[in-house]
Scaffold this motif. Structure first.
Motif, short mmCIF file in Angstrom:
data_model
loop_
_atom_site.label_atom_id
_atom_site.label_comp_id
_atom_site.label_asym_id
_atom_site.label_seq_id
_atom_site.Cartn_x
_atom_site.Cartn_y
_atom_site.Cartn_z
N GLU A 100 0.80 -1.21 0.00
CA GLU A 100 0.00 0.00 0.00
C GLU A 100 0.85 1.28 0.00
N LEU A 101 2.16 1.16 0.26
CA LEU A 101 3.01 2.34 0.30
C LEU A 101 3.60 2.68 -1.08
N LYS A 102 3.34 1.84 -2.04
CA LYS A 102 3.78 2.13 -3.41
C LYS A 102 2.60 2.66 -4.22
N SER A 103 2.90 3.31 -5.31
CA SER A 103 1.85 3.93 -6.13
C SER A 103 0.77 2.92 -6.51
N GLU A 104 -0.48 3.37 -6.45
CA GLU A 104 -1.60 2.52 -6.83
C GLU A 104 -2.11 2.86 -8.23
N GLU A 105 -1.36 3.74 -8.92
CA GLU A 105 -1.77 4.14 -10.26
C GLU A 105 -1.27 3.15 -11.31
N GLY A 106 -2.03 3.02 -12.40
CA GLY A 106 -1.59 2.23 -13.54
C GLY A 106 -1.37 0.76 -13.21
N THR A 140 -5.89 -6.40 0.53
CA THR A 140 -5.49 -5.84 1.82
C THR A 140 -4.05 -5.37 1.80
N HIS A 141 -3.74 -4.49 2.76
CA HIS A 141 -2.40 -3.94 2.87
C HIS A 141 -1.39 -5.03 3.24
N GLY A 142 -0.19 -4.98 2.63
CA GLY A 142 0.81 -6.01 2.90
C GLY A 142 2.22 -5.50 3.05
N ASN A 143 2.40 -4.19 3.23
CA ASN A 143 3.75 -3.66 3.34
C ASN A 143 4.52 -4.24 4.52
N SER A 144 3.82 -4.74 5.52
CA SER A 144 4.49 -5.32 6.70
C SER A 144 5.14 -6.66 6.37
N PHE A 178 7.75 -8.93 4.49
CA PHE A 178 9.08 -8.68 3.93
C PHE A 178 9.12 -8.84 2.42
N VAL A 179 8.59 -9.95 1.92
CA VAL A 179 8.67 -10.23 0.48
C VAL A 179 7.92 -9.17 -0.32
N ILE A 180 6.79 -8.73 0.18
CA ILE A 180 6.03 -7.69 -0.52
C ILE A 180 6.78 -6.36 -0.47
N ARG A 181 7.23 -5.99 0.72
CA ARG A 181 7.87 -4.69 0.92
C ARG A 181 9.16 -4.55 0.11
N ASN A 182 9.88 -5.64 -0.06
CA ASN A 182 11.20 -5.56 -0.68
C ASN A 182 11.26 -6.03 -2.14
N CYS A 183 10.12 -6.36 -2.70
CA CYS A 183 10.09 -6.77 -4.10
C CYS A 183 10.14 -5.53 -4.99
N GLU A 184 10.96 -5.56 -6.02
CA GLU A 184 11.17 -4.40 -6.88
C GLU A 184 10.17 -4.32 -8.04
N VAL A 185 9.33 -5.34 -8.19
CA VAL A 185 8.37 -5.36 -9.30
C VAL A 185 6.96 -5.48 -8.72
N PRO A 186 5.92 -5.24 -9.51
CA PRO A 186 4.55 -5.39 -8.99
C PRO A 186 4.35 -6.77 -8.38
N VAL A 187 3.85 -6.80 -7.13
CA VAL A 187 3.74 -8.06 -6.39
C VAL A 187 2.36 -8.21 -5.78
N ALA A 188 1.86 -9.44 -5.80
CA ALA A 188 0.59 -9.77 -5.13
C ALA A 188 0.79 -11.06 -4.35
N LEU A 189 0.37 -11.08 -3.10
CA LEU A 189 0.45 -12.27 -2.26
C LEU A 189 -0.97 -12.80 -2.05
N ILE A 190 -1.23 -13.99 -2.58
CA ILE A 190 -2.57 -14.57 -2.53
C ILE A 190 -2.72 -15.49 -1.33
N GLU A 191 -3.65 -15.16 -0.45
CA GLU A 191 -4.04 -16.05 0.64
C GLU A 191 -5.22 -16.86 0.11
N VAL A 192 -4.95 -18.07 -0.37
CA VAL A 192 -5.94 -18.84 -1.12
C VAL A 192 -7.18 -19.15 -0.29
N GLY A 193 -6.99 -19.56 0.95
CA GLY A 193 -8.12 -19.92 1.81
C GLY A 193 -7.65 -20.12 3.24
N PHE A 194 -8.60 -20.34 4.15
CA PHE A 194 -8.29 -20.46 5.58
C PHE A 194 -8.11 -21.92 5.99
N MET A 195 -6.91 -22.22 6.51
CA MET A 195 -6.66 -23.54 7.07
C MET A 195 -7.38 -23.73 8.40
#
Length: 342
Positions: free
Chosen positions: A253-259, A285-289, A291-308
């Motif tokens: 959420e701390l990176k640009s949401e445009e385009g 949802t926000h994911g900057n907290s 590590f992998v999301i915050r430090n990835c240099e390209v557009p990133v999405a982390l999918i939480e497929v379902g609840f165990m």
């Protein structure tokens, strides 16, 4: 007469002493050169031998690296292993002596090589990014070039199966999250392998290992990827079984949401995954907290497929049929994102 003999003897002795000194001096110089070579790093040896060859005019360096091979060896005899996650390329020259690389030195340029190690027919190269090694053999010489993924593929994607190895993630009823994540990614890999588009796909893992957070996060940038998708399975904060269910996708959420942003990629993944699985849409949802999301240099999405931590959803997550549906949803999201310009 005795004086003359003494004089001649003295001259012979002097000549012998001088000759010995010269020989010893030459031996000392050779020994020092050998000692110096032994103390060199792989990169220093590459530069040293290449400089020597260029001074004598023995080579023309049209390729990045070159090596004289044992007589009769072909390109198919050379073993190449490329670990994209660590950017480590291993080249094995079979059936050569211990000092082969001293008698037949590796020559060339060290551009983009961070480290180089050579011993017993093994050349270990650590690159500064992801490269595809290309080997050609001509007249007993191996020529080695390093090509960036974007020079080979139209698009490049990185897929991360969350956790692995000694990091199981959430554990419910003896079922480990790392195994669910990997099973979905393996199903996804099968789909991507069958795709006839020129897409290069790099995985942080395809087996039960645990790359570091840094290795995972940096792979997107190192491969100059168009997008990065990480696959996980969710659970409640306290880890207790509950009624909470559904799919959500995290972004930075701390990176640009445009385009063509991480947020838009997350929205695409959410829509395609829930449509394929028929799961509840829990939004992006926000994911900057993370590590992998915050430090990835390209557009990133982390999918939480379902609840165990939801019994019904846990049963689905462990079924091959549902894993295929999840993989299909992510696959659809990748193709849609690339079609939209990622």
């Amino acid at each position: 007469m005795e004086g003359r003999i003494l004089k001649i003897s003295s001259m012979i002795l002097l000549i012998t002493v001088i000759s010995s000194a010269v020989v010893l001096g030459q031996f000392s110089m050779i020994h020092k050169r050998e000692m110096k070579r032994e103390q060199m790093s792989g990169l220093q040896m590459l530069a040293y031998y290449t400089s020597q060859a260029e001074e004598t005019g023995d080579i023309s360096l049209r390729h990045q690296l070159r090596l004289e091979l044992p007589e009769g060896m072909e390109a198919g005899d050379i073993i190449v292993e490329n670990n994209y996650v660590t950017q480590n390329i291993m080249i094995r020259i079979p059936d050569v002596e211990k000092d082969y690389f001293v008698e037949h030195p590796l020559l060339g340029r060290s551009n983009h090589i961070n480290d180089l190690y050579m011993e017993n027919g093994r050349i270990e190269i650590t690159m500064d990014a992801v490269y595809e090694p290309q080997i050609k053999v001509n007249k007993g010489i191996m020529y080695l070039d390093f090509v960036r993924p974007q020079e080979i593929y139209d698009k490049v994607v990185v897929i991360d199966a969350g956790h692995g190895g000694s990091a199981p993630g959430a554990i419910k009823q003896g079922i480990m999250e790392k195994d669910i994540n990997l099973s979905i990614v393996q199903e996804l890999k099968a789909l991507l392998d069958e795709n006839d588009r020129n897409i290069g796909v790099y995985y942080t893992r395809t087996e039960d290992v645990n790359p570091t957070f840094v290795q995972r996060a940096q792979l997107g940038g190192k491969a100059d990827a168009n997008l990065f998708i990480s696959v996980h399975s969710n659970s409640t904060v306290d880890g207790q079984m509950s009624i909470y269910s559904g799919t959500e996708v995290m972004y930075d959420e701390l990176k640009s949401e445009e385009g063509l942003s991480g947020r838009h990629l997350a929205q695409i993944c959410l829509e395609e995954a829930t449509a394929a699985m028929g799961s509840k849409n829990n939004g992006v949802t926000h994911g900057n907290s993370i590590f992998v999301i915050r430090n990835c240099e390209v557009p990133v999405a982390l999918i939480e497929v379902g609840f165990m931590t939801n019994q019904e959803e846990l049963n689905k997550l462990t079924s091959k049929e549902y894993q295929k549906k999840a993989a299909q949803g992510i696959y659809n999201a990748i193709l849609r994102a690339l079609e939209e310009g990622y």
